[in-house]
Motif scaffolding. Structure first.
Motif, PDB file in Angstrom:
ATOM      1  N   LYS A 141     -31.581 122.195 -74.238  1.00  0.00           N
ATOM      2  CA  LYS A 141     -32.551 123.070 -74.915  1.00  0.00           C
ATOM      3  C   LYS A 141     -32.265 124.540 -74.605  1.00  0.00           C
ATOM      4  O   LYS A 141     -32.161 125.374 -75.502  1.00  0.00           O
ATOM      5  CB  LYS A 141     -33.981 122.723 -74.451  1.00  0.00           C
ATOM      6  N   THR A 142     -32.142 124.836 -73.303  1.00  0.00           N
ATOM      7  CA  THR A 142     -31.865 126.218 -72.922  1.00  0.00           C
ATOM      8  C   THR A 142     -30.535 126.677 -73.497  1.00  0.00           C
ATOM      9  O   THR A 142     -30.399 127.808 -73.961  1.00  0.00           O
ATOM     10  CB  THR A 142     -31.857 126.341 -71.395  1.00  0.00           C
ATOM     11  N   THR A 143     -29.567 125.775 -73.481  1.00  0.00           N
ATOM     12  CA  THR A 143     -28.256 126.127 -74.011  1.00  0.00           C
ATOM     13  C   THR A 143     -28.362 126.588 -75.458  1.00  0.00           C
ATOM     14  O   THR A 143     -27.793 127.608 -75.839  1.00  0.00           O
ATOM     15  CB  THR A 143     -27.301 124.929 -73.891  1.00  0.00           C
TER      16      THR A 143
ATOM     17  N   MET B 156     -38.825 131.351 -76.750  1.00  0.00           N
ATOM     18  CA  MET B 156     -39.563 131.184 -75.506  1.00  0.00           C
ATOM     19  C   MET B 156     -39.007 130.000 -74.743  1.00  0.00           C
ATOM     20  O   MET B 156     -38.982 128.883 -75.255  1.00  0.00           O
ATOM     21  CB  MET B 156     -41.048 130.952 -75.786  1.00  0.00           C
ATOM     22  N   ASP B 157     -38.563 130.225 -73.518  1.00  0.00           N
ATOM     23  CA  ASP B 157     -37.999 129.151 -72.700  1.00  0.00           C
ATOM     24  C   ASP B 157     -39.008 128.722 -71.648  1.00  0.00           C
ATOM     25  O   ASP B 157     -39.172 129.395 -70.640  1.00  0.00           O
ATOM     26  CB  ASP B 157     -36.697 129.613 -72.038  1.00  0.00           C
ATOM     27  N   GLU B 158     -39.682 127.631 -71.901  1.00  0.00           N
ATOM     28  CA  GLU B 158     -40.716 127.132 -71.004  1.00  0.00           C
ATOM     29  C   GLU B 158     -41.579 128.266 -70.461  1.00  0.00           C
ATOM     30  O   GLU B 158     -41.667 128.465 -69.261  1.00  0.00           O
ATOM     31  CB  GLU B 158     -40.068 126.369 -69.838  1.00  0.00           C
ATOM     32  N   PRO B 159     -42.213 129.024 -71.366  1.00  0.00           N
ATOM     33  CA  PRO B 159     -42.928 130.212 -70.912  1.00  0.00           C
ATOM     34  C   PRO B 159     -44.153 129.860 -70.079  1.00  0.00           C
ATOM     35  O   PRO B 159     -44.642 130.687 -69.327  1.00  0.00           O
ATOM     36  CB  PRO B 159     -43.337 130.900 -72.215  1.00  0.00           C
TER      37      PRO B 159
HETATM   38 MG   LIG Z   1     -33.821 124.900 -69.564  1.00  0.00          MG
END
Ligand SMILES: [Mg+2]
Ligand SMILES: Nc1ncnc2c1ncn2[C@@H]1O[C@H](COP(=O)(O)OP(=O)(O)OP(=O)(O)O)[C@@H](O)[C@H]1O
Lengths: 370, 264, 394
Positions: A60-62, A175-178
């Motif tokens: 996901k982050t990638t 938004m990354d796991e905000p």
């Molecule tokens: Mg991640």
């Protein structure tokens, strides 16, 4: 190299959605010899709130980092509003981003943090002050404008990060796991706030989370990630009620999986019990399939009572009962399978060990072929 | 019993460590012209000699010229190198550690001999530049260490955030990286200044009469004629050390970089 | 390699190169100069170029051949006074009398300025008939030599070219090595003796007490070495504070000599280096779980056995790296022995400084420096294997 040197062109027309604001076209990513993303395509419509949901390490982050420009795809292309952006430097992409731990600048005040993107765009000072003030008002932190981030609580920092990502009016916000670092109550409050901002400002939001209930409550669409691929993409209803794969069925919410063969349009369990199905979902006669039934779609009834016509019925032994406030969670061994049923307490007081019957509608079954 | 031994040992050890530091300080205010106890009276004459006497004035000036130039050279070179090494792993990191920290362990007299051999040929002997270069060589490791530590403490997400918010790499460096590394750079510069101010051997080998620094002068006076000005210089050095130390501590605890917990 | 990676590598190179170049030119080249100058000594060869081409037929034991005599005369006529002066100084250092012999000879040559006139060297001075004189020159005609490295260990090549001990009256170098190692070992031992319990004490207390103990170690480390040397000077004088206390308390009748003695030097060096022992040991000790010693006690070990079998093995890494750091630093000490020691406390660095600044004997200074640097580097490599970064000021 080809991805970074080929000239920007126009995005190919898309079959289903007319004008994707972001289009990821067959993206792959390798670190050295390790493939962490494989041939991933994803179109995002303007104004859409899409969640990327999946277990840790699923990529996901990638994907978010590739869209933001901090990682280069090994293969494939990314388009923003019809313009290919793989070779565009991150600072020219004009997308807001809320980082996992906020990434607020510790040496700048709250106001300076929020004003930073405006300053970088050469906005006149007078105007910066006004827009920062309005942003602070929006997040209700006007009184803390001159504080430094380490002096703020987690929730306050979160809102500053949000304001900073929105103040320059980007069309796309990543938004990354905000909300990952917030406690439950605050998290639920912020979910509503973000959802509200999304509607008011007409933003396109790509929201990474590994909290499925967060994804289900907030999103227009959810993309379920597994091992660097999108396992299924659809509305929360789709994903929850019509999981296409076993992984999705198990990952989203709790479910009962019944294994058997298709026989005469019905499911034949190993002990010869036959269950009616909503539809075969493309499975042919004699195929081995898995059928998913959500626990809250099953009901325990007194043994001997007949189910409503057309409903399925299984008999078994009650192994355990857990009281969850207004609900009961019952574990039942039936037809050689361990099943879970969730239902309101309503007068029911079964004892472990008792023989029980359970029932569910054919319409609540979902055949999973893969 | 054990406690008593512990206390006695601790006390003696602390005395052993601290007394030799401060034993000389009162003599700075002694009015006798022999550098020894007992004190015969209080006077400031050695301080006035320190600022009025030509050789000492010259030495102070030289120390400042050489020390400040060293601090500037060392922090520029050391900071650039620390930035270059940043985030490196494996061979590059090992190479950097080996090369950049080596001047800390080379015996100083050997380095002096080598530099003298070379500087004679370059015409750098007995020049300010020569002494400044030599001091920079031995103080640059402190800058590399201190700036590297500061850079390692910067969350890479901050620089990504900056780029995401529209800052060019240059702007990110100026507005984010540099301010966050600044305490480390200043600490390195202070280390370099302190190293230079205290340096005797290289100054002895490479400096001429024109480059006699305070430390060099003190060394000479200690061996030749024990003037109480030495005590006055020691006093100045200790006060200077305390000030530099305080600046360093202040920088590290600088309010805005420290988390003070949620403040409502 | 993508364009971005390439750009990043370029940036790294651009940032690293100034310091790499700076250290290359002003750190590694000087060290390389030391190495070269230790084995490369062209002083004699430069003064006698003709002679070096005409020694073929000589048997070393007999009188010089006529060729050699003529060559020497040609060389003496051809060189400048500076080049000859350097050579004579070097020769005189190896066998005395060369200075007067050479000046006599050059005077005689000046008296006969016409190169065509034959000059008989043996007539100018009978010493030119001595093969040993000629050996001294001829053996040093090659610019590459192991003479200085051998001399560092009080060795030389005898007339047959074999390695032999120098006569005792000239053997002065190796004593400095022994002394340096003895004093450094003493200092290291003392540092362990004081530093280990000190670190244990600091690790066993908390809060303000620990801060005080650590501050007492860190403050001296930050203070100018000259200030500390001056303070020790005041303390150790015959009328100084230590003797004052000894006599005042009746422990001693007369002043105990401390200044310019080995005791004084070892004491002050220990004071200077104690922090480098305490800090690594302390760092190792605080990382040891606090319940180990009580656990050992509960298992029946008395405190001494618990210390020996539990704490010491765990602290060993810290003690070893502290000891290496202390030893490595102290063998390079110069300033403290110079200020507080007498002639018998001067270490190898003083000898190097003496050869280079007073005697202008660069090759000898370089040979000693090369050996000192070699030993330090080896210790540093071992130290690097063990871990912990060094921090030094001497
Ligand atoms: Mg991640
Ligand atoms: N710089 C890197 N080098 C090598 N592998 C990496 C790197 N960054 C990520 N990976 C790998 O890529 C895969 C996907 O990582 P990614 O961070 O995208 O997961 P994620 O879905 O965001 O997980 P999480 O929910 O834990 O944040 C993981 O297997 C990870 O180990």
């Amino acid at each position: 190299m080809s991805a970074t040197t080929s000239p920007a062109g126009t995005a190919p027309a898309h079959p289903t959605r007319p004008h994707p604001i972001i289009r990821c076209d067959r993206l792959s990513k390798s670190y050295g010899t390790v493939r962490v993303m494989e041939n991933l395509s994803l179109d995002i419509a303007p104004g859409e709130f899409i969640s990327l949901l999946g277990p840790s390490g699923s990529g996901k982050t990638t994907l978010l980092m590739m869209i933001a420009g901090f990682e280069e795809p090994t293969e494939g292309a990314i388009w923003l509003d019809g313009r290919r952006i793989d070779a565009v430097a991150p600072f020219r992409r004009n997308m807001g981003m809320v980082f996992q731990n906020y990434a607020l600048f510790p040496h700048m005040t709250v106001a300076q943090n929020i004003g930073f993107p405006l300053k970088m765009r050469g906005t006149p000072r007078r105007e910066i002050a006004g827009r920062v003030a309005r942003a602070l008002e929006m997040i209700e932190l006007g009184a803390l404008a001159d504080r430094y981030p380490p002096q703020l609580s987690g929730g306050q920092q979160q809102r500053v990060a949000l304001a900073r990502a929105l103040v320059f009016e980007p069309r796309v916000v990543l938004m990354d796991e905000p909300l990952g670092a917030l406690d439950k109550r605050l998290r639920e409050q912020m979910q509503l706030d973000i959802r509200d901002l999304h509607r008011r400002l007409g933003l396109t939001v790509i929201f990474v989370t590994h909290d499925q209930s967060e994804a289900l409550t907030m999103s227009d669409r959810i993309a379920v990630f597994n091992k660097g691929r999108i396992e299924q993409i659809g509305t929360p209803d789709d994903i929850y009620d019509r999981p296409r794969t076993r992984f999705v069925a198990e990952f989203i919410g709790e479910t009962n999986l019944l294994t058997g063969r298709i026989s005469g349009g019905q499911l034949r369990l190993p002990d010869e019990t036959r269950l009616a199905l909503a539809d075969g979902n493309g499975a042919g006669e004699g195929d081995e399939v898995v059928v998913s039934v959500r626990p809250e779609r099953m009901r325990v009834i007194a043994p001997g009572t007949m189910p409503e016509p057309g409903a399925n019925r299984l008999e078994g032994a009650l192994r355990d009962v857990v009281y969850l406030g207004d609900h009961l969670r019952l574990q039942i061994d039936a037809a050689g399978q361990a099943l879970v049923v969730k239902q309101p307490r309503a007068g029911l007081a079964p004892q472990p060990g008792a023989r029980v019957a359970l029932t569910f509608d054919a319409a609540d079954t979902r055949v999973i072929t893969s | 019993m054990l406690r008593l031994w512990k206390l006695a040992f601790g006390l003696l050890a602390v005395l052993f460590l601290l007394v030799p530091m401060f034993a000389i300080l009162p003599l700075a205010f002694n009015d006798s012209s022999i550098l020894t106890y007992p004190m015969t009276g209080v006077s400031m004459r050695w301080f006035s000699e320190l600022v009025e006497e030509n050789i000492w004035r010259r030495a102070i000036l030289n120390s400042l010229i050489i020390g400040l130039s060293t601090a500037v050279f060392a922090s520029v070179l050391g900071t650039l190198a620390a930035l270059g090494l940043r985030g490196s792993t494996g061979r590059l990191a090992r190479f950097g550690n080996l090369i950049f920290l080596m001047p800390m362990v080379a015996p100083i007299v050997v380095l002096g001999v080598g530099m003298q051999l070379m500087f004679t040929r370059l015409g750098l002997n007995n020049t300010y530049l020569g002494v400044i270069i030599a001091h920079t060589v031995i103080s640059v490791p402190f800058v590399v260490i201190s700036v590297s530590a500061a850079l390692a403490g910067i969350d890479p997400a901050l620089e990504r955030a900056s780029a995401n918010l529209g800052a060019s790499p240059r702007a990110t460096f100026v507005h984010v990286t540099l301010p966050l590394a600044r305490p480390g750079i200043l600490a390195g510069a202070i280390f370099a200044l302190a190293t230079s101010l205290d340096e005797v051997v290289l100054t002895l080998f490479l400096g001429g009469a024109g480059q006699r620094t305070l430390a060099r002068e003190m060394f000479a006076q200690l061996r030749e004629n024990l003037t109480p000005v030495i005590a006055a210089v020691s006093f100045v050095f200790i006060v200077g050390t305390v000030c530099l130390g305080a600046v360093n501590v202040f920088l590290r605890n600088s309010r805005r970089f420290r988390a003070e917990g949620p403040a409502e | 390699m993508s364009a971005r990676t390439r750009r990043r590598l370029l940036a790294r190179g651009a940032l690293l190169s100034p310091l790499v170049l700076f250290l290359f030119f002003f750190f590694f080249v000087p060290l390389f100069n030391v190495m070269r100058s230790a084995i490369y000594d062209p002083v004699i060869a430069r003064a006698f170029p003709v002679l070096s081409r005409s020694v073929e037929g000589w048997d070393r034991a007999g009188p010089p051949t006529p060729d050699m005599q003529e060559a020497l005369i040609a060389d003496l006529r051809g060189t400048t006074p500076e080049v000859l002066g350097d050579a004579v100084r070097r020769l005189n250092g190896m066998s005395s009398g060369f200075r007067s012999l050479m000046s006599k000879t050059t005077r005689a040559l000046e008296a006969a300025p016409d190169p065509a006139t034959r000059v008989d060297l043996l007539a100018v001075d009978a010493r030119w008939g001595d093969p040993l004189r000629w050996q001294a020159i001829v053996d040093n005609l090659s610019p590459y030599t192991d003479r200085f490295l051998l001399a560092a260990f009080d060795l030389e090549r005898d007339s047959t070219g074999a390695i032999a001990a120098m006569p005792p009256e000239r053997a002065a170098n190796f004593a400095y090595f022994t002394r340096t190692f003895v004093i450094s070992a003493l200092v290291t031992g003392l540092c362990i003796l004081i530093g280990l319990p000190y670190a244990m004490l600091a690790a066993s207390v908390r809060g303000r007490q620990r801060q005080l103990l650590l501050a007492a170690v860190l403050i001296p480390m930050w203070t100018s070495i000259l200030v500390r040397a001056s303070s020790w000077f005041i303390l150790m004088q015959d009328q100084g504070l230590i003797n004052g206390a000894l006599i005042g308390s009746g422990l001693s009748e007369a002043a105990v000599p401390l200044l310019f003695t080995r005791t004084g030097v070892v004491l002050s060096m220990t004071h200077m280096l104690l922090p480098f022992m305490v800090l690594p040991v302390f760092n190792v000790l605080v990382a040891i779980p606090g319940n180990l010693m009580p656990a050992a006690a509960a298992l029946g070990a008395n405190p001494l056995r618990a210390f020996w079998h539990v704490l010491l093995p765990l602290a060993a890494r810290g003690i070893v790296s502290g000891s290496l750091l202390v030893f490595m630093t102290s063998i390079g000490f110069y300033i403290l022995p110079a200020i507080l020691g007498g002639p018998a406390e001067q270490l190898i660095s003083s000898l190097i400084a003496m050869y280079s600044t007073k005697a202008a004997n660069w090759p000898m200074a370089s040979a000693l420096g090369l050996i000192l640097f070699g030993i330090t580097s080896m210790l540093y490599v071992v130290f690097g294997r063990i871990g912990t970064t060094p921090a030094r000021r001497n």
